[in-house]
Scaffold this motif. Structure first.
Motif, mmCIF file in Angstrom:
data_model
loop_
_atom_site.group_PDB
_atom_site.id
_atom_site.type_symbol
_atom_site.label_atom_id
_atom_site.label_comp_id
_atom_site.label_asym_id
_atom_site.label_seq_id
_atom_site.Cartn_x
_atom_site.Cartn_y
_atom_site.Cartn_z
ATOM 1 N N PHE A 162 0.851 -1.189 0.000
ATOM 2 C CA PHE A 162 0.000 0.000 0.000
ATOM 3 C C PHE A 162 0.887 1.240 0.000
ATOM 4 O O PHE A 162 1.808 1.345 0.810
ATOM 5 C CB PHE A 162 -0.898 0.019 1.241
ATOM 6 N N GLY A 163 0.623 2.146 -0.900
ATOM 7 C CA GLY A 163 1.432 3.362 -0.980
ATOM 8 C C GLY A 163 2.522 3.286 -2.030
ATOM 9 O O GLY A 163 3.185 4.274 -2.336
ATOM 10 N N ASN A 203 16.420 1.922 8.034
ATOM 11 C CA ASN A 203 15.261 1.365 8.726
ATOM 12 C C ASN A 203 15.682 1.208 10.196
ATOM 13 O O ASN A 203 15.966 0.101 10.647
ATOM 14 C CB ASN A 203 14.911 0.014 8.079
ATOM 15 N N PRO A 204 15.763 2.347 10.937
ATOM 16 C CA PRO A 204 16.270 2.268 12.316
ATOM 17 C C PRO A 204 15.257 1.601 13.246
ATOM 18 O O PRO A 204 14.091 1.412 12.870
ATOM 19 C CB PRO A 204 16.473 3.733 12.698
ATOM 20 N N PRO A 205 15.660 1.244 14.478
ATOM 21 C CA PRO A 205 14.707 0.647 15.428
ATOM 22 C C PRO A 205 13.504 1.560 15.671
ATOM 23 O O PRO A 205 13.634 2.781 15.698
ATOM 24 C CB PRO A 205 15.544 0.492 16.702
ATOM 25 N N TYR A 206 12.325 0.930 15.813
ATOM 26 C CA TYR A 206 11.084 1.686 16.042
ATOM 27 C C TYR A 206 10.711 1.716 17.518
ATOM 28 O O TYR A 206 9.809 2.440 17.916
ATOM 29 C CB TYR A 206 9.887 1.049 15.317
ATOM 30 N N GLY A 207 11.338 0.837 18.337
ATOM 31 C CA GLY A 207 10.972 0.749 19.754
ATOM 32 C C GLY A 207 9.638 0.068 19.954
ATOM 33 O O GLY A 207 8.754 0.586 20.623
ATOM 34 N N GLU A 208 9.486 -1.102 19.347
ATOM 35 C CA GLU A 208 8.210 -1.829 19.470
ATOM 36 C C GLU A 208 8.001 -2.337 20.894
ATOM 37 O O GLU A 208 6.893 -2.480 21.353
ATOM 38 C CB GLU A 208 8.150 -2.987 18.465
ATOM 39 N N ILE A 254 12.636 5.022 7.009
ATOM 40 C CA ILE A 254 11.316 4.443 7.264
ATOM 41 C C ILE A 254 11.249 4.077 8.749
ATOM 42 O O ILE A 254 12.147 3.428 9.280
ATOM 43 C CB ILE A 254 11.013 3.215 6.358
ATOM 44 N N THR A 255 10.205 4.557 9.417
ATOM 45 C CA THR A 255 10.048 4.284 10.852
ATOM 46 C C THR A 255 8.598 4.495 11.263
ATOM 47 O O THR A 255 7.872 5.263 10.623
ATOM 48 C CB THR A 255 10.973 5.195 11.699
ATOM 49 N N ASP A 297 11.495 17.088 4.265
ATOM 50 C CA ASP A 297 11.016 17.808 3.071
ATOM 51 C C ASP A 297 9.782 17.110 2.499
ATOM 52 O O ASP A 297 8.883 17.741 1.962
ATOM 53 C CB ASP A 297 12.117 17.861 2.008
ATOM 54 N N ARG A 298 9.776 15.785 2.627
ATOM 55 C CA ARG A 298 8.601 15.000 2.207
ATOM 56 C C ARG A 298 8.383 13.898 3.223
ATOM 57 O O ARG A 298 9.322 13.423 3.862
ATOM 58 C CB ARG A 298 8.824 14.365 0.821
ATOM 59 N N ASN A 299 7.129 13.498 3.318
ATOM 60 C CA ASN A 299 6.781 12.457 4.289
ATOM 61 C C ASN A 299 5.673 11.621 3.674
ATOM 62 O O ASN A 299 4.663 12.159 3.239
ATOM 63 C CB ASN A 299 6.320 13.127 5.585
ATOM 64 N N ARG A 300 5.874 10.327 3.630
ATOM 65 C CA ARG A 300 4.917 9.449 2.962
ATOM 66 C C ARG A 300 4.484 8.356 3.928
ATOM 67 O O ARG A 300 5.326 7.708 4.551
ATOM 68 C CB ARG A 300 5.629 8.833 1.757
ATOM 69 N N LYS A 301 3.176 8.161 4.042
ATOM 70 C CA LYS A 301 2.661 7.098 4.922
ATOM 71 C C LYS A 301 2.682 5.783 4.156
ATOM 72 O O LYS A 301 2.178 5.694 3.036
ATOM 73 C CB LYS A 301 1.226 7.418 5.346
ATOM 74 N N ILE A 302 3.268 4.759 4.764
ATOM 75 C CA ILE A 302 3.388 3.451 4.119
ATOM 76 C C ILE A 302 3.047 2.364 5.127
ATOM 77 O O ILE A 302 3.489 2.428 6.278
ATOM 78 C CB ILE A 302 4.836 3.244 3.596
ATOM 79 N N TYR A 303 2.283 1.394 4.705
ATOM 80 C CA TYR A 303 1.994 0.261 5.591
ATOM 81 C C TYR A 303 3.028 -0.827 5.361
ATOM 82 O O TYR A 303 3.134 -1.381 4.284
ATOM 83 C CB TYR A 303 0.567 -0.253 5.370
ATOM 84 N N ASN A 304 3.807 -1.085 6.411
ATOM 85 C CA ASN A 304 4.808 -2.151 6.375
ATOM 86 C C ASN A 304 4.168 -3.356 7.044
ATOM 87 O O ASN A 304 4.153 -3.462 8.263
ATOM 88 C CB ASN A 304 6.070 -1.700 7.115
ATOM 89 N N GLY A 305 3.554 -4.245 6.236
ATOM 90 C CA GLY A 305 2.697 -5.281 6.795
ATOM 91 C C GLY A 305 1.454 -4.574 7.315
ATOM 92 O O GLY A 305 0.835 -3.790 6.614
ATOM 93 N N MET A 306 1.113 -4.804 8.576
ATOM 94 C CA MET A 306 -0.045 -4.132 9.173
ATOM 95 C C MET A 306 0.364 -2.873 9.937
ATOM 96 O O MET A 306 -0.463 -2.174 10.495
ATOM 97 C CB MET A 306 -0.778 -5.093 10.130
ATOM 98 N N MET A 307 1.661 -2.605 9.976
ATOM 99 C CA MET A 307 2.149 -1.477 10.763
ATOM 100 C C MET A 307 2.221 -0.186 9.945
ATOM 101 O O MET A 307 2.763 -0.167 8.844
ATOM 102 C CB MET A 307 3.554 -1.797 11.299
ATOM 103 N N LYS A 308 1.647 0.870 10.506
ATOM 104 C CA LYS A 308 1.715 2.171 9.835
ATOM 105 C C LYS A 308 3.097 2.768 10.071
ATOM 106 O O LYS A 308 3.523 2.938 11.218
ATOM 107 C CB LYS A 308 0.623 3.102 10.384
ATOM 108 N N THR A 309 3.798 3.062 8.995
ATOM 109 C CA THR A 309 5.122 3.677 9.112
ATOM 110 C C THR A 309 5.146 4.950 8.258
ATOM 111 O O THR A 309 4.233 5.209 7.480
ATOM 112 C CB THR A 309 6.237 2.720 8.627
ATOM 113 N N TYR A 310 6.214 5.709 8.429
ATOM 114 C CA TYR A 310 6.395 6.933 7.641
ATOM 115 C C TYR A 310 7.737 6.848 6.935
ATOM 116 O O TYR A 310 8.720 6.374 7.507
ATOM 117 C CB TYR A 310 6.366 8.168 8.548
ATOM 118 N N PHE A 311 7.761 7.311 5.702
ATOM 119 C CA PHE A 311 9.021 7.372 4.960
ATOM 120 C C PHE A 311 9.420 8.845 4.891
ATOM 121 O O PHE A 311 8.868 9.611 4.107
ATOM 122 C CB PHE A 311 8.848 6.776 3.563
#
Length: 391
Positions: free
Chosen positions: A21-22, A314-319, A349-350, A364-378
């Protein structure tokens, strides 16, 4: 016999390429670049038109598609009777031989009256059996031949039916034997690289390389190495859809394009020595280990003497709760090291909502992307373009 073959050559099908998605625009561009006509683009998939060779070329060349489906048809179904009759009306015998093994591998329902995957699966299988019994004049199927798994989506009562030509998902290129704790799929990594302006003549550094997916995908792109070159696909056994020679031709086309002598500066760092070792092994399996420099190094030691490079990470997200506490300091450190890299761009991506705050600047730009079921931002932090070289 010859005339029959000539007729088959001009058969056109609709093919469906599911993607993240995205990432539909990236996938669409790849398909257009292969020379195929786009039929339509919707959330998480791109439909295109092409001959039987499209099964071979799309599976071998597409970096961002999850799989390639042969669209058998679509119809409206609000009741199980509708579903049975609609499925039975489709021309299954054009694709599935009398000894073919066929089943509904996956059924997904969104905003539709029919929503039980198991019921959808069993009713469609019965309808297919009914149709093929009549066409092949048999009462029983051995199902000992080539495999034909179906993937079905119901969206607002419209049923779309596709035969899965890929088998194992296309993100499984075959090189990633060892993976990190929070891996990014090969297809998503490729799509994210394609969203950046990076080209093979520019420096690329991943300071959290884990099992090496970003650097390996970048090296494969730089070498023009098709991602599906060293794996097999289910549709290789589909004699009624595409001749074996079409697969040989697609492999030959892909092999002729490879140039792994290209000069690149691609680097991957990780604080974990075991991960760096795994990344090297994976790069070797992909055939690009000579194109990437991997090194055990913490992000605090990130530096580079050259200008106009690219960071992609793709740094740690702190899940986990205990990891979350370390995130402000980690992202602050990333921001400081990035600021010290004169004229570089950074792409991250995080799912961490405060990433920009601790990076010390707005993306400068920010894109919402679903990484599996997780909402992330690029997040895309763009540096200046390098000056034009004199021709």
């Amino acid at each position: 016999m010859g005339s029959k073959k000539r007729r088959r050559k001009y058969v056109e099908y609709e093919w469906i390429a599911p993607c993240h998605f995205g990432m539909e625009a990236v996938c669409k561009k790849e398909i257009t670049d292969l020379g195929y006509e786009i039929v339509h683009v919707e959330d998480g998939k791109v439909t295109f038109r092409g001959g039987p060779e499209a099964a071979c070329r799309a599976n071998i060349f597409l970096r961002t598609a999850e799989r390639v489906l042969l669209k058998v048809g679509s119809f409206r179904a609000e009741t199980f009777d509708d579903l049975f009759e609609g499925t039975k009306a489709l021309p299954w015998e054009e694709f599935i031989p009398a000894d073919g093994k066929f089943w509904v591998a996956k059924a997904a329902s969104i905003k539709s009256k029919l929503f039980s995957p198991s019921d959808i699966q069993s009713i469609m299988k019965k309808a297919m059996v009914e149709r093929l019994k009549q066409k092949y004049k048999v009462s029983w199927f051995p199902e000992c031949g080539a495999q034909f798994p179906l993937r079905v989506t119901l969206m607002k009562d419209i049923v779309t039916v596709g035969l899965d030509t890929s088998g194992v998902s296309l993100h499984k290129r075959g090189y990633r034997k060892l993976i990190s704790k929070a891996p990014i799929t090969e297809t998503l990594a490729a799509a994210l690289i394609m969203l950046t302006p990076w080209k093979a003549d520019r420096i690329l550094v991943d300071p959290f390389c884990g099992s090496g997916t970003f650097p390996i995908e970048a090296a494969m792109m730089a070498a023009n190495m098709a991602p599906g070159l060293n794996r097999s696909f289910l549709a290789e056994g589909w004699k009624q859809v595409c001749d074996k020679k079409l697969w040989y031709q697609a492999v030959e086309e892909a092999s002729d394009l490879v140039d792994d002598t290209v000069s690149v500066d691609i680097q991957g760092y990780d604080i974990d020595g075991a991960m760096v070792k795994a990344a090297r092994e994976n790069a070797k399996l992909a055939g690009v280990d000579h194109m990437i420099h991997f090194q055990q190094r913490p992000v605090s030691a990130l530096s580079h003497p050259k200008k106009y490079g690219f960071l992609i990470m793709n740094p740690p997200y702190g899940e986990r709760i205990e990891d979350k506490e370390a995130l402000p300091e980690l992202y602050r450190e990333i921001g400081e090291r990035f600021a010290a890299l004169d004229s570089w761009s950074a792409f991250m991506i995080t799912s961490y909502e405060d990433a920009e705050k601790y990076m010390g600047r707005k993306a400068d730009r920010n894109r919402k992307i679903y990484n599996g079921m997780m909402k992330t931002y690029f997040y895309q932090f763009l540096g200046p373009k390098p000056p034009r070289r004199n021709a």
